[in-house]
Motif scaffolding. Structure first.
Motif, PDB file in Angstrom:
ATOM      1  N   GLU A  88       0.827  -1.217   0.000  1.00  0.00           N
ATOM      2  CA  GLU A  88       0.000   0.000   0.000  1.00  0.00           C
ATOM      3  C   GLU A  88       0.859   1.264   0.000  1.00  0.00           C
ATOM      4  OE1 GLU A  88      -2.029  -0.537   3.637  1.00  0.00           O
ATOM      5  OE2 GLU A  88      -2.756  -2.497   2.979  1.00  0.00           O
ATOM      6  N   GLU A  89       0.242   2.334  -0.474  1.00  0.00           N
ATOM      7  CA  GLU A  89       0.904   3.647  -0.416  1.00  0.00           C
ATOM      8  C   GLU A  89       1.132   3.987   1.061  1.00  0.00           C
ATOM      9  OE1 GLU A  89       1.911   5.324  -3.021  1.00  0.00           O
ATOM     10  OE2 GLU A  89       0.997   3.923  -4.437  1.00  0.00           O
ATOM     11  N   GLY A  90       2.125   4.817   1.299  1.00  0.00           N
ATOM     12  CA  GLY A  90       2.342   5.282   2.672  1.00  0.00           C
ATOM     13  C   GLY A  90       3.507   4.592   3.350  1.00  0.00           C
ATOM     14  N   LEU A  91       3.890   3.411   2.809  1.00  0.00           N
ATOM     15  CA  LEU A  91       5.056   2.737   3.373  1.00  0.00           C
ATOM     16  C   LEU A  91       6.289   3.140   2.571  1.00  0.00           C
ATOM     17  CD1 LEU A  91       3.514  -0.781   3.887  1.00  0.00           C
ATOM     18  CD2 LEU A  91       4.464   0.644   5.695  1.00  0.00           C
ATOM     19  N   PRO A  92       7.486   3.030   3.169  1.00  0.00           N
ATOM     20  CA  PRO A  92       8.681   3.346   2.387  1.00  0.00           C
ATOM     21  C   PRO A  92       8.844   2.348   1.243  1.00  0.00           C
ATOM     22  CG  PRO A  92       9.212   2.967   4.711  1.00  0.00           C
ATOM     23  CD  PRO A  92       7.788   2.583   4.522  1.00  0.00           C
ATOM     24  N   GLY A  93       9.349   2.838   0.121  1.00  0.00           N
ATOM     25  CA  GLY A  93       9.576   1.939  -1.012  1.00  0.00           C
ATOM     26  C   GLY A  93       9.225   2.607  -2.315  1.00  0.00           C
ATOM     27  N   HIS A  94       9.937   2.198  -3.403  1.00  0.00           N
ATOM     28  CA  HIS A  94       9.719   2.817  -4.704  1.00  0.00           C
ATOM     29  C   HIS A  94       8.835   1.979  -5.615  1.00  0.00           C
ATOM     30  CE1 HIS A  94      13.395   4.891  -3.315  1.00  0.00           C
ATOM     31  NE2 HIS A  94      12.720   5.912  -3.779  1.00  0.00           N
ATOM     32  N   SER A  95       8.455   0.824  -5.173  1.00  0.00           N
ATOM     33  CA  SER A  95       7.569  -0.013  -5.996  1.00  0.00           C
ATOM     34  C   SER A  95       6.617  -0.720  -5.043  1.00  0.00           C
ATOM     35  CB  SER A  95       8.382  -1.057  -6.766  1.00  0.00           C
ATOM     36  OG  SER A  95       8.982  -1.957  -5.852  1.00  0.00           O
ATOM     37  N   ARG A  96       5.579  -1.306  -5.617  1.00  0.00           N
ATOM     38  CA  ARG A  96       4.612  -2.035  -4.769  1.00  0.00           C
ATOM     39  C   ARG A  96       5.306  -3.159  -4.021  1.00  0.00           C
ATOM     40  NH1 ARG A  96      -0.830  -0.880  -5.388  1.00  0.00           N
ATOM     41  NH2 ARG A  96      -1.343  -2.625  -4.029  1.00  0.00           N
ATOM     42  N   LEU A  97       6.250  -3.846  -4.719  1.00  0.00           N
ATOM     43  CA  LEU A  97       6.931  -4.978  -4.064  1.00  0.00           C
ATOM     44  C   LEU A  97       7.793  -4.504  -2.904  1.00  0.00           C
ATOM     45  CD1 LEU A  97       8.019  -7.427  -6.909  1.00  0.00           C
ATOM     46  CD2 LEU A  97       6.436  -7.872  -5.026  1.00  0.00           C
ATOM     47  N   GLU A  98       8.478  -3.375  -3.096  1.00  0.00           N
ATOM     48  CA  GLU A  98       9.308  -2.851  -1.997  1.00  0.00           C
ATOM     49  C   GLU A  98       8.427  -2.475  -0.814  1.00  0.00           C
ATOM     50  OE1 GLU A  98      13.321  -1.008  -4.062  1.00  0.00           O
ATOM     51  OE2 GLU A  98      11.789   0.375  -3.343  1.00  0.00           O
ATOM     52  N   ARG A  99       7.301  -1.851  -1.109  1.00  0.00           N
ATOM     53  CA  ARG A  99       6.397  -1.446  -0.013  1.00  0.00           C
ATOM     54  C   ARG A  99       5.805  -2.678   0.676  1.00  0.00           C
ATOM     55  NH1 ARG A  99       5.217   2.736  -3.751  1.00  0.00           N
ATOM     56  NH2 ARG A  99       3.359   1.697  -4.542  1.00  0.00           N
ATOM     57  N   ALA A 100       5.489  -3.698  -0.124  1.00  0.00           N
ATOM     58  CA  ALA A 100       4.929  -4.926   0.460  1.00  0.00           C
ATOM     59  C   ALA A 100       5.950  -5.584   1.382  1.00  0.00           C
ATOM     60  CB  ALA A 100       4.532  -5.883  -0.653  1.00  0.00           C
ATOM     61  N   TYR A 101       7.200  -5.595   0.926  1.00  0.00           N
ATOM     62  CA  TYR A 101       8.268  -6.182   1.740  1.00  0.00           C
ATOM     63  C   TYR A 101       8.379  -5.423   3.062  1.00  0.00           C
ATOM     64  CZ  TYR A 101      12.979  -7.343   3.258  1.00  0.00           C
ATOM     65  OH  TYR A 101      14.065  -7.721   4.014  1.00  0.00           O
ATOM     66  N   MET A 102       8.362  -4.097   2.984  1.00  0.00           N
ATOM     67  CA  MET A 102       8.465  -3.275   4.193  1.00  0.00           C
ATOM     68  C   MET A 102       7.272  -3.526   5.117  1.00  0.00           C
ATOM     69  SD  MET A 102      11.321  -1.791   3.996  1.00  0.00           S
ATOM     70  CE  MET A 102      11.365  -0.450   5.186  1.00  0.00           C
ATOM     71  N   HIS A 103       6.112  -3.734   4.505  1.00  0.00           N
ATOM     72  CA  HIS A 103       4.887  -3.981   5.267  1.00  0.00           C
ATOM     73  C   HIS A 103       5.023  -5.238   6.140  1.00  0.00           C
ATOM     74  CE1 HIS A 103       0.530  -4.653   5.869  1.00  0.00           C
ATOM     75  NE2 HIS A 103       0.773  -5.897   5.509  1.00  0.00           N
ATOM     76  N   LEU A 104       5.796  -6.200   5.632  1.00  0.00           N
ATOM     77  CA  LEU A 104       5.924  -7.466   6.364  1.00  0.00           C
ATOM     78  C   LEU A 104       6.924  -7.393   7.511  1.00  0.00           C
ATOM     79  CD1 LEU A 104       5.883  -9.800   3.259  1.00  0.00           C
ATOM     80  CD2 LEU A 104       4.132  -9.719   5.042  1.00  0.00           C
ATOM     81  N   LEU A 105       7.734  -6.339   7.523  1.00  0.00           N
ATOM     82  CA  LEU A 105       8.723  -6.215   8.600  1.00  0.00           C
ATOM     83  C   LEU A 105       8.044  -5.672   9.853  1.00  0.00           C
ATOM     84  CD1 LEU A 105      11.784  -4.623   6.723  1.00  0.00           C
ATOM     85  CD2 LEU A 105      11.320  -7.046   7.169  1.00  0.00           C
ATOM     86  N   PRO A 106       8.582  -5.975  11.025  1.00  0.00           N
ATOM     87  CA  PRO A 106       8.022  -5.395  12.240  1.00  0.00           C
ATOM     88  C   PRO A 106       8.103  -3.864  12.181  1.00  0.00           C
ATOM     89  CG  PRO A 106       9.753  -6.992  12.739  1.00  0.00           C
ATOM     90  CD  PRO A 106       9.747  -6.816  11.270  1.00  0.00           C
ATOM     91  N   ALA A 107       7.186  -3.188  12.875  1.00  0.00           N
ATOM     92  CA  ALA A 107       7.057  -1.723  12.780  1.00  0.00           C
ATOM     93  C   ALA A 107       8.398  -1.020  12.958  1.00  0.00           C
ATOM     94  CB  ALA A 107       6.042  -1.236  13.805  1.00  0.00           C
ATOM     95  N   GLU A 108       9.215  -1.473  13.904  1.00  0.00           N
ATOM     96  CA  GLU A 108      10.478  -0.751  14.160  1.00  0.00           C
ATOM     97  C   GLU A 108      11.444  -0.871  12.990  1.00  0.00           C
ATOM     98  OE1 GLU A 108       9.304  -3.242  15.912  1.00  0.00           O
ATOM     99  OE2 GLU A 108      10.835  -4.788  16.249  1.00  0.00           O
ATOM    100  N   GLU A 109      11.304  -1.920  12.172  1.00  0.00           N
ATOM    101  CA  GLU A 109      12.195  -2.083  11.018  1.00  0.00           C
ATOM    102  C   GLU A 109      11.647  -1.383   9.770  1.00  0.00           C
ATOM    103  OE1 GLU A 109      13.728  -6.072  10.385  1.00  0.00           O
ATOM    104  OE2 GLU A 109      13.516  -6.457  12.521  1.00  0.00           O
ATOM    105  N   GLN A 110      10.432  -0.834   9.871  1.00  0.00           N
ATOM    106  CA  GLN A 110       9.864  -0.114   8.718  1.00  0.00           C
ATOM    107  C   GLN A 110      10.386   1.304   8.666  1.00  0.00           C
ATOM    108  OE1 GLN A 110       5.630  -0.446   8.995  1.00  0.00           O
ATOM    109  NE2 GLN A 110       5.634  -2.632   8.563  1.00  0.00           N
TER     110      GLN A 110
END
Ligand SMILES: Nc1ncnc2c1ncn2[C@@H]1O[C@H](COP(=O)(O)OP(=O)(O)OP(=O)(O)O)[C@@H](O)[C@H]1O
Length: 245
Positions: free
Chosen positions: A221-243
Motif C-alpha cells: 500500500e501507499e504510505g510505506l517506504p519503497g519505490h515499488s509495490r513490491l518494496e512497499r509490500a516487503y516493508m509492510h511485512l517487517l516489524p514496525a520498528e524495522e519499517q
C-alpha cells in the motif's frame, strides 16, 4: 519438503519449525540480513543436518548421512561464494561437478555441453575460470549446479555483484529452469518481480509470507517506504520498528 525443521548454531536458534513444500518453478527466499536464508538453503542441501524436523527430497526422507548422500545427486546447490581453482577451464570446472554428482563418465561430454549451452558459455569452455567476468563466473556456477540434472536447484544470492545486463542474462537462464524446483535467495526485489513464481519472506527464521508475486504486491500500500509495490509490500511485512528508515 521441510516439515517442522529447526536449525541453529551453538546455542542460537536460526530456524524454528519451518514447514515448506516446494514445487516446480522459481521460488524466491527474501529477507533481511541474518534472516536465515543461507541456513535454510544449506539445510535443504543436506549440508547441515536439522536439529529437529524432517527433510524430504523427491519424497525420500533424509534421515542421516547415508540418505543425504543418496539425495545429493538430485540437488544442485550453488553457495554464495563458491570456490574454484582459477587455473581450471570452464569445461573442467563443470565436468568436475558432473563427477561429484555421480554422472557416468560416458555422459560427461554431453552433459557438460548441455549445461554450458544453457548458460551461454559454450564459446568460453576452454577459458580459464580466472579469466571470466563476474557474470560469466556466476553462469559457470549455474552450469556447475545443473550439470547433474537435479530436481532441486538452490542458488544463494546468485545476482550479487552482477551488472544490469548480467542480471538480465541470469534471469533468462533461470526462466529456462522452470520445470525444476528452483529456490534462490536474494535481496533484490526487482529479480523477484521479474522471474519468481513464488516468494517466501523470511524474518528471524520463520516465513512471514508465502505466496505469488501478485499476492505480495497486493500488500504494497501507499504510505510505506519503497519505490515499488513490491518494496512497499516487503516493508509492510517487517516489524514496525524495522519499517523506519
Ligand atoms: N556458521 C555459523 N556459525 C554461527 N552462526 C551463524 C553461522 N552462519 C550463520 N550464522 C548466524 O545465523 C543467522 C542466520 O544467518 P544466515 O546466513 O542464514 O542469514 P541470511 O538470511 O542468509 O543472511 P544474509 O542475507 O546476510 O546472507 C545469523 O544470525 C548468523 O549470524
Amino acid at each position: 519438503m521441510l516439515d517442522s525443521v529447526a536449525q541453529g548454531y551453538g546455542r542460537s536458534t536460526v530456524l524454528e519449525a519451518v514447514s515448506l513444500t516446494l514445487r516446480p518453478g522459481v521460488t524466491a527466499l527474501l529477507g533481511p540480513n541474518g534472516a536465515g536464508k543461507t541456513t535454510l538453503l544449506r539445510t535443504l542441501a543436506t549440508i547441515k543436518p536439522p536439529r529437529n524436523g524432517r527433510i524430504y527430497v523427491d519424497d525420500i526422507q533424509v534421515t542421516g548421512e547415508k540418505s543425504a548422500r543418496d539425495v545429493r545427486d538430485r540437488i544442485g546447490y550453488l553457495p554464495q561464494d563458491f570456490g574454484f581453482d582459477p587455473r581450471m577451464t570452464v569445461a573442467d570446472f563443470v565436468t568436475y561437478a558432473a563427477w561429484l554428482r555421480g554422472v557416468p563418465a560416458t555422459a560427461w561430454p554431453d552433459r557438460v555441453a548441455e549445461a554450458l549451452q544453457l548458460v551461454d558459455l559454450t564459446d568460453r569452455r576452454r577459458s580459464k575460470m580466472r579469466s571470466l567476468s563476474g557474470g560469466m563466473r556466476q553462469r559457470a556456477g549455474i552450469a556447475w549446479a545443473i550439470v547433474g540434472r537435479p530436481s532441486l536447484v538452490l542458488l544463494d544470492e546468485p545476482t550479487v555483484g552482477l551488472d544490469p545486463r548480467q542480471r538480465l542474462q541470469f534471469r533468462k537462464i533461470v526462466s529456462e529452469l522452470r520445470d525444476t524446483v528452483v529456490v534462490l535467495s536474494t535481496h533484490l526485489i526487482d529479480d523477484v518481480g521479474a522471474i519468481c513464481d513464488r516468494v517466501i519472506v523470511l524474518h528471524q527464521g520463520s516465513p512471514k509470507f508465502d505466496g505469488t508475486v501478485a499476492d505480495l504486491e497486493a500488500l504494497g500500500e501507499e504510505g510505506l517506504p519503497g519505490h515499488s509495490r513490491l518494496e512497499r509490500a516487503y516493508m509492510h511485512l517487517l516489524p514496525a520498528e524495522e519499517q523506519l528508515l
